[in-house]
Design a protein around this motif. Structure first.
Motif, short mmCIF file in Angstrom:
data_model
loop_
_atom_site.label_atom_id
_atom_site.label_comp_id
_atom_site.label_asym_id
_atom_site.label_seq_id
_atom_site.Cartn_x
_atom_site.Cartn_y
_atom_site.Cartn_z
N GLU A 229 0.81 -1.22 0.00
CA GLU A 229 0.00 0.00 0.00
C GLU A 229 0.84 1.27 0.00
N ALA A 232 2.56 1.18 -4.01
CA ALA A 232 1.80 1.02 -5.25
C ALA A 232 1.21 2.36 -5.68
N MET A 233 1.30 2.65 -6.98
CA MET A 233 0.82 3.93 -7.49
C MET A 233 -0.70 3.95 -7.63
N ASP A 234 -1.29 2.80 -7.97
CA ASP A 234 -2.73 2.70 -8.15
C ASP A 234 -3.11 1.23 -8.14
N ALA A 235 -4.39 0.94 -8.39
CA ALA A 235 -4.87 -0.45 -8.35
C ALA A 235 -4.19 -1.31 -9.40
N GLU A 236 -3.94 -0.75 -10.58
CA GLU A 236 -3.28 -1.50 -11.64
C GLU A 236 -1.86 -1.85 -11.24
N ASP A 237 -1.16 -0.91 -10.63
CA ASP A 237 0.20 -1.16 -10.17
C ASP A 237 0.22 -2.19 -9.05
N ARG A 238 -0.76 -2.14 -8.15
CA ARG A 238 -0.85 -3.13 -7.08
C ARG A 238 -1.01 -4.52 -7.66
#
Length: 308
Positions: A229, A232-238
């Motif tokens: 958390e 990660a830059m965003d949900a796609e990166d996560r």
């Protein structure tokens, strides 16, 4: 050719290969090689390198459902620094001790690049292979995904900003716990198993190929490491860090649906169902992919030594 292509080429010459480790008369043996340029980001301590290198081989023992007994390593470097060498041995010894195994030495060599080759031994009379998954089985993972991806981002933060706290966090994350105890507990229930050193997606492709099956995964079910958390830059990166980055060394396994509750109760760490084993699908997978995540094709992408 890259690592995956070379392994496929060797299938004919080595028909008994293809799992995380070899098993000969109840003894498990596996070997790995890690390099400074591809496996140890700038800032990796020699203690972390010792832990991580030997831990990678212990993880292969875990994936066979075996009890780890011992490990050795070849330590190669341009020159031998006393403190670095002692730190490496300390890390290697501590990771072995964490799984009730013994670090019993190895070899030293001079080399232009810091390189470690490790071998781990274990014991089992009933190894778990990659080839036993059946349609209807649950697809599960131990622990949480994205630990190494988060660690790599912390190394980058230290390299960019000189943040010493980030460097400490990075090394801590790279000292992953080999899942030997979990592998032993799950051996009774798993129909197939391997570790996630190449990433979740690639591990699932390898199990599907060995078992001649398909897999359907739900991304919302993936257990995410708490280190993700903050980086990660965003949900796609996560999703990228948890599914494709690799080097997490969790166990990826399939369990008959009727045994899932018992397997989760027996496992000493969280065991999460993330999907199901399906039929293998048509030979032409352009119309109906055999491996999917959230209904879309799951790319065969992950960590590869020597290139993508």
């Amino acid at each position: 050719m890259d690592e995956r292509a070379a392994l496929r080429m060797l299938d004919t010459a080595l028909p008994s290969a293809g799992d995380d480790a070899a098993v000969v008369d109840g003894q498990v043996v596996t070997t790995d090689m890690l390099h400074d340029a591809t496996d140890f980001p700038d800032g990796t301590t020699r203690y972390t390198a010792g832990w991580r290198s030997v831990g990678a081989s212990l993880s292969d023992v875990a994936a066979m459902g075996a009890e780890a007994t011992s490990a050795v390593a070849v330590y190669a470097a341009p020159e031998f620094d006393e403190s670095e060498l002692l730190d490496f041995v300390a890390g290697a010894s501590d990771v072995c001790e964490s799984v009730d195994a013994a670090y019993v030495g190895g070899d030293l060599d001079q080399h232009v690049e810091f390189t470690v080759a490790t071998t781990a031994l274990g014991e089992t009379e009933d190894p778990v292979l990659r080839s036993g998954a059946e349609p209807g089985d649950a697809v599960c993972v131990t622990g949480a995904l994205g630990r190494s991806g988060a660690g790599f981002r912390y190394f980058q933060r230290w390299q960019d900003d000189g943040d010493e706290a980030a460097l400490e966090r990075a090394n801590d994350l790279f000292q992953f716990p080999p899942r030997v105890a979990a592998g032993g507990a799950l051996a009774e229930y798993a129909s197939s198993m391997m570790d996630s050193s190449d990433g979740l997606a690639r591990s699932l492709h390898q199990i599907a190929e060995a078992s001649d099956c398909g897999v359907a995964i739900d991304s919302d079910r993936l257990p995410v490491h708490d280190g993700i958390e903050a980086v990660a830059m965003d949900a796609e990166d996560r999703l990228e860090l948890t599914t494709f980055f690799g080097e997490d060394f969790e166990l990826v396994l399939t369990v008959p649906a009727a045994d899932l509750d018992a397997a989760q109760a027996a496992c000493p760490i969280p065991l999460t169902k993330v999907g199901d084993v399906t039929e293998p699908g048509p030979a032409d997978a352009t119309e109906q992919p055999a491996l999917t995540m959230d209904g879309a094709a799951l790319p065969d992408r992950g960590y590869t030594h020597g290139g993508d």
